[in-house]
Design a protein around this motif. Sequence first.
Motif, short mmCIF file in Angstrom:
data_model
loop_
_atom_site.label_atom_id
_atom_site.label_comp_id
_atom_site.label_asym_id
_atom_site.label_seq_id
_atom_site.Cartn_x
_atom_site.Cartn_y
_atom_site.Cartn_z
N GLU A 20 -15.98 -12.70 18.20
CA GLU A 20 -15.32 -13.85 18.22
C GLU A 20 -16.15 -15.09 18.91
OE1 GLU A 20 -12.12 -12.33 21.02
OE2 GLU A 20 -10.87 -11.71 19.28
N ARG A 21 -17.50 -14.81 18.41
CA ARG A 21 -18.28 -16.21 18.95
C ARG A 21 -19.35 -16.35 17.59
NH1 ARG A 21 -21.20 -13.43 23.77
NH2 ARG A 21 -20.35 -11.46 22.65
N THR A 22 -20.03 -17.42 17.74
CA THR A 22 -21.07 -17.53 16.73
C THR A 22 -22.25 -16.85 17.04
OG1 THR A 22 -22.22 -19.30 18.01
CG2 THR A 22 -20.40 -20.18 16.61
N MET A 23 -23.22 -16.73 15.96
CA MET A 23 -24.37 -15.81 16.17
C MET A 23 -25.03 -16.44 17.33
SD MET A 23 -25.51 -13.29 14.56
CE MET A 23 -25.57 -12.74 13.02
N ALA A 24 -25.06 -17.99 17.54
CA ALA A 24 -25.76 -18.43 18.25
C ALA A 24 -25.36 -18.46 19.98
CB ALA A 24 -26.08 -20.03 18.11
N GLN A 25 -24.14 -17.81 20.07
CA GLN A 25 -23.61 -17.69 21.31
C GLN A 25 -23.77 -16.44 21.84
OE1 GLN A 25 -19.75 -19.15 20.18
NE2 GLN A 25 -19.66 -20.72 21.72
N LEU A 26 -24.59 -15.53 21.11
CA LEU A 26 -24.77 -14.09 21.25
C LEU A 26 -26.00 -13.90 22.14
CD1 LEU A 26 -23.66 -12.20 17.97
CD2 LEU A 26 -22.07 -12.66 20.10
N THR A 27 -26.38 -13.05 23.11
CA THR A 27 -27.45 -12.68 23.53
C THR A 27 -28.39 -11.97 22.46
OG1 THR A 27 -27.01 -10.69 24.34
CG2 THR A 27 -26.39 -12.17 25.67
N PRO A 28 -29.77 -12.02 22.70
CA PRO A 28 -30.61 -11.27 21.62
C PRO A 28 -30.04 -9.78 21.39
CG PRO A 28 -31.85 -12.85 23.08
CD PRO A 28 -30.42 -12.74 23.65
N GLU A 29 -29.71 -9.17 22.37
CA GLU A 29 -29.29 -7.60 22.45
C GLU A 29 -27.99 -7.65 21.62
OE1 GLU A 29 -32.20 -8.52 25.34
OE2 GLU A 29 -30.17 -9.10 25.33
N GLU A 30 -27.28 -8.66 21.93
CA GLU A 30 -25.96 -8.53 21.44
C GLU A 30 -25.91 -8.98 19.69
OE1 GLU A 30 -22.77 -10.01 24.59
OE2 GLU A 30 -23.99 -11.71 23.49
N LYS A 31 -27.00 -9.80 19.42
CA LYS A 31 -27.27 -10.11 17.95
C LYS A 31 -27.95 -9.10 17.33
CE LYS A 31 -29.84 -13.67 15.20
NZ LYS A 31 -30.78 -14.59 15.12
N ALA A 32 -28.71 -8.33 17.90
CA ALA A 32 -29.44 -7.33 17.31
C ALA A 32 -28.50 -6.26 16.99
CB ALA A 32 -30.66 -6.54 18.21
N ALA A 33 -27.27 -6.04 17.52
CA ALA A 33 -26.37 -5.01 17.30
C ALA A 33 -25.53 -5.08 16.17
CB ALA A 33 -25.61 -4.56 18.77
N VAL A 34 -25.46 -6.57 15.85
CA VAL A 34 -24.53 -7.08 14.75
C VAL A 34 -25.45 -7.58 13.50
CG1 VAL A 34 -22.48 -7.18 16.23
CG2 VAL A 34 -24.07 -9.15 15.53
N SER A 35 -26.65 -8.12 13.93
CA SER A 35 -27.25 -8.89 12.75
C SER A 35 -27.60 -8.10 11.46
CB SER A 35 -28.37 -9.70 13.54
OG SER A 35 -29.45 -8.68 13.55
N HIS A 36 -27.76 -8.84 10.51
CA HIS A 36 -28.45 -8.36 9.03
C HIS A 36 -29.59 -7.78 9.50
CE1 HIS A 36 -29.63 -12.34 9.92
NE2 HIS A 36 -30.36 -12.46 8.90
N ARG A 37 -30.55 -8.18 10.05
CA ARG A 37 -31.75 -7.73 10.21
C ARG A 37 -31.74 -6.54 11.00
NH1 ARG A 37 -34.31 -11.97 11.40
NH2 ARG A 37 -35.33 -12.24 9.32
N GLY A 38 -30.93 -6.45 12.17
CA GLY A 38 -30.71 -5.27 12.90
C GLY A 38 -30.17 -4.29 12.03
N GLU A 39 -29.23 -4.45 11.18
CA GLU A 39 -28.77 -3.28 10.46
C GLU A 39 -29.86 -2.89 9.48
OE1 GLU A 39 -25.39 -2.35 7.09
OE2 GLU A 39 -25.26 -4.21 8.02
N ALA A 40 -30.56 -3.57 8.57
CA ALA A 40 -31.54 -3.08 7.79
C ALA A 40 -32.74 -2.48 8.66
CB ALA A 40 -32.33 -4.32 7.49
N ILE A 41 -33.01 -2.68 9.90
CA ILE A 41 -34.09 -2.11 10.75
C ILE A 41 -33.58 -0.67 11.10
CG2 ILE A 41 -35.15 -1.97 13.03
CD1 ILE A 41 -35.84 -4.92 12.60
N ARG A 42 -32.01 -0.67 11.29
CA ARG A 42 -31.53 0.82 11.63
C ARG A 42 -31.72 1.51 10.63
NH1 ARG A 42 -28.53 -2.80 14.88
NH2 ARG A 42 -26.82 -3.16 13.51
#
Length: 201
Positions: free
Chosen positions: A165-187
């Motif tokens: 319920e926010r933009t990617m730019a409103q997330l903390t780096p940790e929150e972004k890593a949990a949902v981002s495309h790069r985070g998923e690829a790295i997982r």
Amino acid sequence: MNEVIIATKNRGKAKDFEALLSPYGIRVLTLFDVAPDLDIEETGTTFRGNAALKAETVAAQLGKMVIADDSGLSVDALDGKPGVYSARYSGEGATDERNIEKLLSDLSAVPDEERTARFVCVLAIAAPGTETRFFEGACEGRILRAPAGENGFGYDPIFYVPTEERTMAQLTPEEKAAVSHRGEAIRKLEEKAGEVFGERP
């Protein structure tokens, strides 16, 4: 094998991989460390093609294992654009601000419910004498009509993540890593890390 080269000059990207690879006793180097003058023209027409091109070119030149990623934004109403041209969408001398302005202009007549989009990331891992492996991630969202948030880079301020319920730019780096495309690829890479990098020492 005790070194892996990340085919980027972006130290932020390298940090993501350091966290993954340090338990395997692997040192992470970037192009800044090993080949600062090496520029690879991204001539691929897909994220996978560009990632493979970067990884395989550097691996062949330096004789080491290389991880490259290609990522960008795919907007449904624009038939997948900006896609592989995400970083240079607004043409020569493109900046994040100009790219966002162009995208918002291109979508100005598109109703909110049809502004669906996703960030896509493809990791390619290449090494001399081995077959290139790929790991892919995506993050679904939609494009807002105005930027919101101060974090991140690129299209993050106009990419709304419904689950957060926010933009990617409103997330903390940790929150972004949990949902981002790069985070998923790295997982996904993490799940196969023992296969790719050998067992932990």
